[in-house]
Design a protein around this motif. Structure first.
Motif, short mmCIF file in Angstrom:
data_model
loop_
_atom_site.label_atom_id
_atom_site.label_comp_id
_atom_site.label_asym_id
_atom_site.label_seq_id
_atom_site.Cartn_x
_atom_site.Cartn_y
_atom_site.Cartn_z
N GLY A 79 11.81 -2.95 -9.31
CA GLY A 79 11.08 -4.08 -8.76
C GLY A 79 10.26 -3.65 -7.56
N PHE A 80 9.58 -4.63 -6.97
CA PHE A 80 8.77 -4.32 -5.80
C PHE A 80 8.60 -5.55 -4.93
CE2 PHE A 80 5.89 -5.76 -9.07
CZ PHE A 80 5.07 -6.65 -8.39
N HIS A 81 8.27 -5.30 -3.69
CA HIS A 81 7.94 -6.33 -2.71
C HIS A 81 6.56 -5.98 -2.19
CE1 HIS A 81 12.27 -7.19 -2.62
NE2 HIS A 81 12.42 -5.89 -2.58
N LEU A 82 5.69 -6.95 -2.07
CA LEU A 82 4.37 -6.70 -1.55
C LEU A 82 4.27 -7.38 -0.19
CD1 LEU A 82 1.73 -5.30 -2.30
CD2 LEU A 82 0.96 -7.46 -3.27
N MET A 83 3.94 -6.61 0.84
CA MET A 83 3.92 -7.10 2.21
C MET A 83 2.64 -6.73 2.91
SD MET A 83 7.68 -6.39 3.70
CE MET A 83 7.17 -7.28 5.16
N GLU A 84 2.26 -7.54 3.88
CA GLU A 84 1.16 -7.19 4.75
C GLU A 84 1.75 -6.79 6.09
OE1 GLU A 84 -3.26 -8.65 6.03
OE2 GLU A 84 -2.05 -9.90 4.71
N CYS A 85 1.51 -5.56 6.50
CA CYS A 85 2.06 -5.03 7.75
C CYS A 85 0.94 -4.37 8.54
CB CYS A 85 3.14 -3.99 7.46
SG CYS A 85 4.57 -4.65 6.58
N ALA A 86 1.05 -4.46 9.85
CA ALA A 86 0.03 -3.86 10.72
C ALA A 86 0.12 -2.34 10.71
CB ALA A 86 0.18 -4.39 12.14
N THR A 87 1.33 -1.82 10.54
CA THR A 87 1.52 -0.37 10.60
C THR A 87 2.51 0.08 9.54
OG1 THR A 87 3.38 -0.48 12.12
CG2 THR A 87 1.17 -0.37 13.11
N GLU A 88 2.49 1.37 9.27
CA GLU A 88 3.47 1.95 8.37
C GLU A 88 4.88 1.77 8.91
OE1 GLU A 88 4.27 6.38 8.02
OE2 GLU A 88 3.13 6.00 6.18
N GLU A 89 5.03 1.89 10.21
CA GLU A 89 6.35 1.73 10.83
C GLU A 89 6.92 0.33 10.58
OE1 GLU A 89 3.66 3.06 12.39
OE2 GLU A 89 4.34 5.13 12.38
N GLU A 90 6.05 -0.67 10.62
CA GLU A 90 6.48 -2.04 10.36
C GLU A 90 6.94 -2.19 8.90
OE1 GLU A 90 4.53 -6.47 10.75
OE2 GLU A 90 3.61 -4.83 11.86
N ALA A 91 6.24 -1.57 7.98
CA ALA A 91 6.63 -1.60 6.57
C ALA A 91 7.97 -0.90 6.37
CB ALA A 91 5.55 -0.96 5.70
N ILE A 92 8.16 0.22 7.04
CA ILE A 92 9.43 0.95 6.95
C ILE A 92 10.57 0.11 7.51
CG2 ILE A 92 10.71 2.96 7.82
CD1 ILE A 92 8.01 4.51 7.58
N ALA A 93 10.32 -0.58 8.60
CA ALA A 93 11.35 -1.45 9.19
C ALA A 93 11.74 -2.56 8.22
CB ALA A 93 10.85 -2.04 10.52
N ALA A 94 10.77 -3.13 7.52
CA ALA A 94 11.07 -4.17 6.53
C ALA A 94 11.90 -3.59 5.39
CB ALA A 94 9.78 -4.79 6.01
N ALA A 95 11.56 -2.40 4.93
CA ALA A 95 12.31 -1.75 3.87
C ALA A 95 13.75 -1.47 4.32
CB ALA A 95 11.63 -0.45 3.43
N ARG A 96 13.92 -1.11 5.58
CA ARG A 96 15.28 -0.88 6.09
C ARG A 96 16.10 -2.16 6.08
NH1 ARG A 96 13.37 3.45 10.41
NH2 ARG A 96 13.99 5.28 9.24
N LYS A 97 15.47 -3.29 6.39
CA LYS A 97 16.17 -4.58 6.33
C LYS A 97 16.60 -4.90 4.91
CE LYS A 97 13.86 -6.60 10.32
NZ LYS A 97 12.90 -7.60 10.79
N LEU A 98 15.71 -4.64 3.95
CA LEU A 98 16.06 -4.88 2.54
C LEU A 98 17.20 -3.97 2.11
CD1 LEU A 98 12.44 -5.18 1.16
CD2 LEU A 98 14.14 -7.02 1.24
N ARG A 99 17.14 -2.71 2.53
CA ARG A 99 18.18 -1.75 2.14
C ARG A 99 19.52 -2.06 2.79
NH1 ARG A 99 20.41 3.35 2.70
NH2 ARG A 99 20.59 4.40 0.70
N ALA A 100 19.48 -2.68 3.95
CA ALA A 100 20.74 -3.03 4.64
C ALA A 100 21.60 -3.97 3.79
CB ALA A 100 20.44 -3.66 5.99
#
Length: 124
Positions: A79-100
């Motif tokens: 599957g996938f999630h599509l997000m709008e993020c200002a930076t790559e770091e913000e996208a990585i932080a969101a992925a970490r929340k999902l993985r948690a």
């Protein structure tokens, strides 16, 4: 910038979950998505069906339809999630929340260029 957060998992493990276990994981993922959606960052998300139902189109002309995704890894794209993020770091932080809340999943974060935007999402 839009980012796709691709969710990989060992498919046999996911398919072995009881409906209750699956619903519990999905509920936790939706809980993580809620504030991201409320902020306007979170776009469409989808869970892909079993890889045995996947088809690959390749080759010249009209192409040839082949069974399966032919991944060379243990995990399959589920599957996938599509997000709008200002930076790559913000996208990585969101992925970490999902993985948690789904710690055995693997998430791939990739920038996306939409060629068919939907309902104004990703217009920036």
């Amino acid at each position: 910038m839009l980012y796709a957060i691709l969710a990989y998992h060992v498919e046999d493990e996911v398919l072995s979950w009881t409906p209750e276990q699956d619903a519990a994981v999905v509920a936790k993922v939706i809980e993580v998505q809620a504030p991201l959606r409320a902020s306007g960052q979170f776009g469409p998300a989808a869970r892909l069906d079993e890889t045995r139902k996947a088809r690959t189109l390749r080759g010249p002309g009209a192409g040839m339809v082949l069974d399966g995704p032919f991944a060379e890894t243990k995990e399959q794209l589920l599957g996938f999630h599509l997000m709008e993020c200002a930076t790559e770091e913000e996208a990585i932080a969101a992925a970490r929340k999902l993985r948690a809340v789904n710690p055995t999943a693997v998430y791939e974060i990739r920038p996306v260029k939409l060629y068919v935007p939907a309902d104004g999402f990703g217009a920036t």
